[in-house]
Design a protein around this motif. Structure first.
Motif, short mmCIF file in Angstrom:
data_model
loop_
_atom_site.label_atom_id
_atom_site.label_comp_id
_atom_site.label_asym_id
_atom_site.label_seq_id
_atom_site.Cartn_x
_atom_site.Cartn_y
_atom_site.Cartn_z
N GLY A 1 49.07 70.34 27.81
CA GLY A 1 49.39 69.14 27.02
C GLY A 1 48.12 68.28 26.88
O GLY A 1 48.34 66.92 26.58
N THR A 2 47.21 68.49 27.61
CA THR A 2 46.04 67.78 27.61
C THR A 2 44.99 67.79 26.56
O THR A 2 45.23 68.50 25.67
CB THR A 2 45.15 68.15 28.79
N ARG A 3 44.79 66.66 26.27
CA ARG A 3 43.88 66.21 25.26
C ARG A 3 42.27 66.48 25.65
O ARG A 3 41.94 66.32 26.68
CB ARG A 3 43.90 64.62 24.63
#
Length: 57
Positions: A2-4
């Motif tokens: 879920g990291t950008r």
């Protein structure tokens, strides 16, 4: 995962959290534009004054 991506550019600021919609957003944008125009006018006339003083008048 879920990291950008830190290098990703969000052109339309869809996930910024601040929404500039509606009448408040329009007034806020208009106030910002008026402030920018006022500042640019002050810089323009200030530079004209400086150039006028530098020319010896």
């Amino acid at each position: 995962m879920g990291t950008r991506n830190p290098y990703e550019v969000d052109r339309y600021a869809a996930c910024s959290g601040k929404s500039t919609r509606g009448i408040r957003g329009a007034i806020s944008n208009a106030a910002g534009m008026i402030g920018c125009l006022f500042t640019m006018g002050a810089l323009f006339f200030g530079m004209l004054y400086v150039l006028w003083r530098a020319s010896g008048h």
